[in-house]
Design a protein around this motif. Structure first.
Motif, PDB file in Angstrom:
ATOM      1  N   VAL A 161       0.841  -1.198   0.000  1.00  0.00           N
ATOM      2  CA  VAL A 161       0.000   0.000   0.000  1.00  0.00           C
ATOM      3  C   VAL A 161       0.875   1.247   0.000  1.00  0.00           C
ATOM      4  N   ARG A 162       1.901   1.273   0.857  1.00  0.00           N
ATOM      5  CA  ARG A 162       2.820   2.425   0.898  1.00  0.00           C
ATOM      6  C   ARG A 162       3.461   2.676  -0.462  1.00  0.00           C
ATOM      7  N   LYS A 163       3.916   1.609  -1.083  1.00  0.00           N
ATOM      8  CA  LYS A 163       4.600   1.719  -2.368  1.00  0.00           C
ATOM      9  C   LYS A 163       3.675   2.318  -3.438  1.00  0.00           C
ATOM     10  N   LYS A 164       2.431   1.868  -3.463  1.00  0.00           N
ATOM     11  CA  LYS A 164       1.498   2.356  -4.476  1.00  0.00           C
ATOM     12  C   LYS A 164       1.050   3.784  -4.196  1.00  0.00           C
ATOM     13  N   LEU A 165       0.974   4.158  -2.932  1.00  0.00           N
ATOM     14  CA  LEU A 165       0.591   5.533  -2.598  1.00  0.00           C
ATOM     15  C   LEU A 165       1.752   6.506  -2.791  1.00  0.00           C
ATOM     16  N   ARG A 166       2.960   6.027  -2.579  1.00  0.00           N
ATOM     17  CA  ARG A 166       4.144   6.879  -2.728  1.00  0.00           C
ATOM     18  C   ARG A 166       4.232   7.464  -4.136  1.00  0.00           C
ATOM     19  N   ALA A 167       3.777   6.721  -5.124  1.00  0.00           N
ATOM     20  CA  ALA A 167       3.796   7.205  -6.509  1.00  0.00           C
ATOM     21  C   ALA A 167       2.893   8.427  -6.690  1.00  0.00           C
ATOM     22  N   HIS A 168       1.940   8.623  -5.776  1.00  0.00           N
ATOM     23  CA  HIS A 168       1.012   9.754  -5.847  1.00  0.00           C
ATOM     24  C   HIS A 168       1.311  10.787  -4.759  1.00  0.00           C
ATOM     25  N   ASP A 169       2.491  10.685  -4.141  1.00  0.00           N
ATOM     26  CA  ASP A 169       2.921  11.593  -3.082  1.00  0.00           C
ATOM     27  C   ASP A 169       1.953  11.563  -1.895  1.00  0.00           C
ATOM     28  N   ILE A 170       1.498  10.366  -1.550  1.00  0.00           N
ATOM     29  CA  ILE A 170       0.599  10.160  -0.415  1.00  0.00           C
ATOM     30  C   ILE A 170       1.287   9.180   0.525  1.00  0.00           C
ATOM     31  N   GLU A 171       1.215   9.464   1.815  1.00  0.00           N
ATOM     32  CA  GLU A 171       1.841   8.558   2.771  1.00  0.00           C
ATOM     33  C   GLU A 171       1.013   8.441   4.036  1.00  0.00           C
ATOM     34  N   PHE A 172       1.301   7.412   4.810  1.00  0.00           N
ATOM     35  CA  PHE A 172       0.735   7.248   6.134  1.00  0.00           C
ATOM     36  C   PHE A 172       1.860   6.800   7.042  1.00  0.00           C
ATOM     37  N   VAL A 173       1.663   6.973   8.334  1.00  0.00           N
ATOM     38  CA  VAL A 173       2.746   6.700   9.272  1.00  0.00           C
ATOM     39  C   VAL A 173       2.368   5.595  10.239  1.00  0.00           C
ATOM     40  N   CYS A 174       3.405   4.957  10.759  1.00  0.00           N
ATOM     41  CA  CYS A 174       3.260   3.945  11.789  1.00  0.00           C
ATOM     42  C   CYS A 174       3.609   4.594  13.117  1.00  0.00           C
ATOM     43  N   ILE A 175       2.694   4.533  14.050  1.00  0.00           N
ATOM     44  CA  ILE A 175       2.965   5.000  15.405  1.00  0.00           C
ATOM     45  C   ILE A 175       3.273   3.739  16.200  1.00  0.00           C
ATOM     46  N   ILE A 176       4.522   3.585  16.543  1.00  0.00           N
ATOM     47  CA  ILE A 176       4.989   2.354  17.170  1.00  0.00           C
ATOM     48  C   ILE A 176       4.208   2.086  18.460  1.00  0.00           C
ATOM     49  N   GLY A 177       3.696   0.878  18.555  1.00  0.00           N
ATOM     50  CA  GLY A 177       2.919   0.482  19.716  1.00  0.00           C
ATOM     51  C   GLY A 177       1.453   0.882  19.642  1.00  0.00           C
ATOM     52  N   GLU A 178       1.060   1.661  18.622  1.00  0.00           N
ATOM     53  CA  GLU A 178      -0.323   2.129  18.493  1.00  0.00           C
ATOM     54  C   GLU A 178      -0.993   1.567  17.240  1.00  0.00           C
ATOM     55  N   GLY A 179      -0.424   1.870  16.074  1.00  0.00           N
ATOM     56  CA  GLY A 179      -1.022   1.451  14.810  1.00  0.00           C
ATOM     57  C   GLY A 179      -0.609   2.372  13.673  1.00  0.00           C
ATOM     58  N   TYR A 180      -1.482   2.486  12.683  1.00  0.00           N
ATOM     59  CA  TYR A 180      -1.201   3.282  11.489  1.00  0.00           C
ATOM     60  C   TYR A 180      -2.203   4.423  11.397  1.00  0.00           C
ATOM     61  N   THR A 181      -1.730   5.567  10.913  1.00  0.00           N
ATOM     62  CA  THR A 181      -2.594   6.725  10.750  1.00  0.00           C
ATOM     63  C   THR A 181      -2.192   7.490   9.487  1.00  0.00           C
ATOM     64  N   MET A 182      -3.139   8.219   8.955  1.00  0.00           N
ATOM     65  CA  MET A 182      -2.900   9.034   7.764  1.00  0.00           C
ATOM     66  C   MET A 182      -3.323  10.453   8.089  1.00  0.00           C
ATOM     67  N   LYS A 183      -2.465  11.418   7.766  1.00  0.00           N
ATOM     68  CA  LYS A 183      -2.769  12.820   8.024  1.00  0.00           C
ATOM     69  C   LYS A 183      -3.934  13.271   7.144  1.00  0.00           C
ATOM     70  N   PRO A 184      -4.722  14.227   7.642  1.00  0.00           N
ATOM     71  CA  PRO A 184      -5.889  14.703   6.878  1.00  0.00           C
ATOM     72  C   PRO A 184      -5.553  15.199   5.474  1.00  0.00           C
ATOM     73  N   GLU A 185      -4.408  15.849   5.310  1.00  0.00           N
ATOM     74  CA  GLU A 185      -4.046  16.351   3.974  1.00  0.00           C
ATOM     75  C   GLU A 185      -3.793  15.207   2.988  1.00  0.00           C
ATOM     76  N   HIS A 186      -3.309  14.087   3.493  1.00  0.00           N
ATOM     77  CA  HIS A 186      -3.096  12.925   2.623  1.00  0.00           C
ATOM     78  C   HIS A 186      -4.424  12.218   2.329  1.00  0.00           C
ATOM     79  N   LYS A 187      -5.318  12.201   3.313  1.00  0.00           N
ATOM     80  CA  LYS A 187      -6.651  11.656   3.068  1.00  0.00           C
ATOM     81  C   LYS A 187      -7.359  12.474   1.994  1.00  0.00           C
ATOM     82  N   LEU A 188      -7.183  13.786   2.055  1.00  0.00           N
ATOM     83  CA  LEU A 188      -7.792  14.666   1.065  1.00  0.00           C
ATOM     84  C   LEU A 188      -7.225  14.391  -0.330  1.00  0.00           C
TER      85      LEU A 188
END
Length: 154
Positions: A84-111
Motif C-alpha cells: 500500500v505504501r509503495k502504491k501511494l508513494r507514486a502519488h505523493d501520499i503517505e501514512f505513518v506507523c505509530i509504534i505500539g499504536e497502529g497506522y494513521t494518515m494525516k488529513p491532507e493525505h486523506k484529502l
C-alpha cells in the motif's frame, strides 16, 4: 432462518463494511485508482475512514472470517502495508506507523486520496461537497492522548 432475516443480515454487513471503508464499491474505486489488490484496497479504505488502525484490526478485517487453520501468518500484514505504501508513494501520499499504536494518515493525505478518486468537487484545500458514501454521522474514534510519532516508515 428465513430468507428475509438472511437478507437483513446481509444488508447490515454491507452497511458496516461501508462504515469501516471496506465496502465493495469503495474498495473497487480504490483498486482502480491506485492499481491495488483487494486486501490493499481494504486497508486503504480503513485508513481513510479511521483516525488510527491497529494491526489487529487489519488482520481481523482481512482474515477474521477464515477458519483458524486457514489464516495466514501475521507477517502477511506487513507485506500488505508495504505494498500500500509503495502504491501511494507514486502519488505523493503517505501514512505513518505509530509504534505500539497502529497506522494513521494525516488529513491532507486523506484529502489527496479523495481528490484522486474524484470524490470532492472543491477547489484547493476546501472541499465543497463530501463523497456520497461517506458516513459523516458515525463517531470518530478519539485517542486518550495525541499520537506520538517516534519514527516514520516510508
Amino acid at each position: 432462518m428465513s430468507a428475509s432475516e438472511l437478507e437483513q443480515l446481509r444488508d447490515r454487513v454491507a452497511m458496516l463494511e461501508d462504515i469501516l471503508g471496506v465496502g465493495q464499491s469503495m474498495v473497487a474505486r480504490l483498486r482502480a485508482a491506485f492499481d491495488m489488490q483487494p486486501a490493499e484496497g481494504r486497508v486503504l479504505g480503513m485508513l481513510l475512514n479511521r483516525q488510527l488502525i491497529t494491526k489487529d484490526a487489519i488482520y481481523n478485517m482481512l482474515y477474521g472470517h477464515k477458519p483458524e487453520c486457514d489464516q495466514p501468518v501475521w507477517k502477511s500484514i506487513d507485506v500488505v502495508i508495504h505494498k500500500v505504501r509503495k502504491k501511494l508513494r507514486a502519488h505523493d501520499i503517505e501514512f505513518v506507523c505509530i509504534i505500539g499504536e497502529g497506522y494513521t494518515m494525516k488529513p491532507e493525505h486523506k484529502l489527496k486520496v479523495r481528490e484522486h478518486l474524484g470524490l470532492y468537487e472543491g477547489e484547493g484545500d476546501q472541499p465543497k461537497q463530501p463523497a456520497p458514501f461517506e458516513n459523516t454521522d458515525f463517531p470518530t474514534i478519539a485517542l486518550a492522548r495525541p499520537p506520538r510519532v517516534t519514527k516514520v516508515y516510508r
